[in-house]
Structures are given as structure tokens and as C-alpha cells.
Design an enzyme around this catalytic site. Structure first.
Site, PDB file in Angstrom:
ATOM      1  N   LYS A 166       1.931  -1.245   0.690  1.00  0.00           N
ATOM      2  CA  LYS A 166       1.166  -0.608   1.754  1.00  0.00           C
ATOM      3  C   LYS A 166       0.583  -1.672   2.686  1.00  0.00           C
ATOM      4  CE  LYS A 166      -2.524  -2.186  -0.213  1.00  0.00           C
ATOM      5  NZ  LYS A 166      -3.223  -3.295   0.460  1.00  0.00           N
ATOM      6  N   TYR A 176      -6.765   2.977   1.268  1.00  0.00           N
ATOM      7  CA  TYR A 176      -7.280   3.534   0.013  1.00  0.00           C
ATOM      8  C   TYR A 176      -8.427   4.507   0.259  1.00  0.00           C
ATOM      9  CZ  TYR A 176      -4.513  -0.068  -2.295  1.00  0.00           C
ATOM     10  OH  TYR A 176      -3.474  -0.854  -2.732  1.00  0.00           O
TER      11      TYR A 176
END
Length: 322
Positions: free
Chosen positions: A97, A181
Site C-alpha cells: 500500500k 490505515y
């Protein structure tokens, strides 16, 4: 069980310390090949995987017919390019990511995935951890009543200008590194998407966001988050409902920052704490990926989910520019 044979593009420290060992340890997976032109960088990988094949280029690894899936830990600005190249080479892809830098990037990746008929996904490991699966069950199951507000924080200190997190041309910045996140965890647990970003304060250094304070409106709850790569280590997510509070005290770096722990408080008198010592979400991520490749099991984090997080990030950047 025939193992899924994995290759890793690049000898990144994160691959060495976390993902390559996870691939090596995962059931149904085999850490088979590494692409690096540096024998010195390959050496610590071969210390735990002595039969590892080492290719001197990324293209050579993608041409290896004995590789089924690749893990991509390259700098952020290279993720889309090499995800598509790997798919076109007939490989399944798990990419670090953020897998993309804008919502529009997903069009080409999804098209390449569908054309190849392979699995492609962002390495968003937290959705594989039982802590977040339990949080999703509790929140969506009504354990805290109607959800009213979510509060999230993720910070650590990094002022190393040679680190890609501090380099704008490589897709650096706190939001792309750890904001995924705080955004993605809320979307996963609640199953909702943001309607608008009424407030976003970004602090930039050399074109990189080092601090972000964000407010968002979801359809049934409000949201606030703080992300920084210039502050002391902290991570927490709190889901505040009308009848209870659910708190995740180590939501993002289980076994590194602390032990994964979930605390549920209801009725003002009852507090329940659940802990998951020793659970490795990187290993679980690899095993879930392999299961999806092998038998078509739904993957917890498809590209469509990651696209939703990127859309939220794009909204935050747009709001911060006002």
C-alpha cells in the site's frame, strides 16, 4: 496441497523483515524467487530461504514460468506500473500500500486484472487480523448501539530525507503511508463510505504531508483522524456508539507497536477485553491470498475496496488544498 510459488520484486527492508518471512511461513505458499541485482541484498533472504532463486531484474522474475504470484514492495510511484506488468505476465499480484496514488489509477489495474483473470490486491494486512474482523462483527452487529463517531490516530517519527516517505516524487507522505490505515480501517469495520470532508488541515514539508488532521461525514456517523510522520509513536481507533465504546489500542502494527487488543465498554459497568498475542497478520494475509487463488474464495481486500480508500484520500487532499 500444491503451494503457490511466490516471487518478490526488490530486496526492500520491509520485504526482508516482514513479508518474505511471512510468505516463507504461510501454509500453502512457497517463497521461491527474489529479483535484485545485488547479491549482498539477496544474502539475508537466502539465510532463511536457502533454495531461493535470485533474478537480476524484475522483468526476469516476471518471465519465470515457475512463479505463480508476486509481491511488490517497490516505492509507491512504481506500484501501478509493476502491478500491471505482473498481471500481463500472467502472475497474481499482492502489492504494498498504497497500491495507487489516485482513484483514476484503478481503471487500468482493474482492467488488467480482469483481462488476465488473476487476483490483484493491495497488501492491506489489517483486514486479515481477527482483531479487525471482531471489531467489524461487534460494530455492525449492534454491540455499541448506533455508531455515532469514530476517532483514529496513527503517528511515528521519521525525518530522514533519504527515506521515500519524505520524497514527494516517489509518492511519499504520511497520508499515503499510514493514512490508508486510519481511513481503510473505518471503512472496513463500518461498511460505510464518506459523504464529504468538511475539514482537512495538512502540514507540508518539501511537498510531502507530514501532518494531517481530518474530519469526515459518513452517512450515519462523524469521523476524525490525525496522522503524522513527525510525532512520537501512537496508534488507536475508537468506535463510539450510543450504548457503548469499542477501542482498538494496537490496530495497525500488531506485535511491533504492541499486542493487538480490543476493549468493549457497555452500559457503564461492563468492560470486556480481547487479546490476540502472537497472531501474524502478514502470514494470514498470504494464506488468504493463496486460498483465493487456489479455490476462488472471496478475498477480504479486493481492488474495489482499496479504491474506496483512495477515493477518500483524494477527497482529503482536495479539501486540504482549499
Amino acid at each position: 496441497m500444491t503451494p503457490i510459488r511466490w516471487g518478490v520484486l526488490g530486496a526492500a527492508n520491509f520485504a526482508l523483515n516482514h513479508m518474505a518471512p511471512a510468505i516463507h511461513a504461510a501454509k500453502g505458499a512457497a517463497f521461491t524467487a527474489l529479483a535484485t541485482s545485488s547479491p549482498a541484498k539477496a544474502k539475508p533472504f537466502k539465510a532463511f530461504a536457502p533454495d531461493l532463486r535470485v533474478h537480476d531484474s524484475y522483468d526476469a522474475l516476471l518471465a519465470d514460468p515457475e512463479i505463480d504470484a508476486v509481491y511488490i514492495p517497490l516505492p509507491n510511484h512504481l506500484h501501478v506500473e509493476w502491478t500491471i506488468k505482473a498481471l500481463e505476465a500472467g502472475k497474481h499480484v499482492l502489492c504494498e500500500k498504497p497500491i495507487a496514488l489516485s482513484d483514476a489509477d484503478f481503471d487500468a489495474m482493474i482492467a488488467a486484472r480482469d483481462k488476465a483473470g488473476k487476483l490483484a490486491a493491495e497488501a492491506f494486512m489489517i483486514v486479515h487480523h481477527p482483531q479487525f474482523q471482531r471489531a467489524q462483527q461487534l460494530v455492525q452487529g449492534g454491540a455499541i448501539g448506533d455508531l455515532k463517531h469514530v476517532d483514529a490516530a496513527f503517528t511515528f517519527f521519521n525525518d530522514d530525507m533519504d527515506n521515500i516517505r519524505n520524497q514527494a516524487d516517489k509518492g511519499g507522505g504520511g497520508l499515503r503511508d499510514i493514512g490508508v490505515y486510519t481511513f481503510g480501517s473505518t471503512r472496513f469495520v463500518t461498511g460505510q463510505e464518506p459523504d464529504q470532508i468538511p475539514y482537512a488541515k495538512l502540514r507540508l514539508e518539501n511537498g510531502v504531508d507530514t501532518f494531517a488532521q481530518v474530519a469526515a461525514d459518513f452517512s450515519t456517523f462523524t469521523y476524525s483522524a490525525m496522522v503524522s510522520i513527525r510525532m512520537f509513536n501512537r496508534q488507536q481507533v475508537t468506535f463510539h456508539g450510543e450504548k457503548g465504546v469499542l477501542e482498538l489500542s494496537c490496530p495497525f502494527n500488531a506485535n511491533v507497536f504492541d499486542q493487538a487488543e480490543l476493549t468493549l465498554a457497555v452500559d457503564g459497568t461492563t468492560v470486556t477485553t480481547e487479546r490476540w498475542p502472537g497472531v501474524n497478520h502478514y502470514v494470514l494475509q498470504v494464506e488468504n491470498f493463496c486460498n483465493s487463488v487456489r479455490d476462488g474464495t472471496d478475498y477480504p481486500c479486493p481492488l474495489e475496496f482499496s479504491r474506496g480508500t483512495q477515493k477518500m484520500m483524494d477527497m482529503v487532499f482536495a479539501a486540504g488544498d482549499k
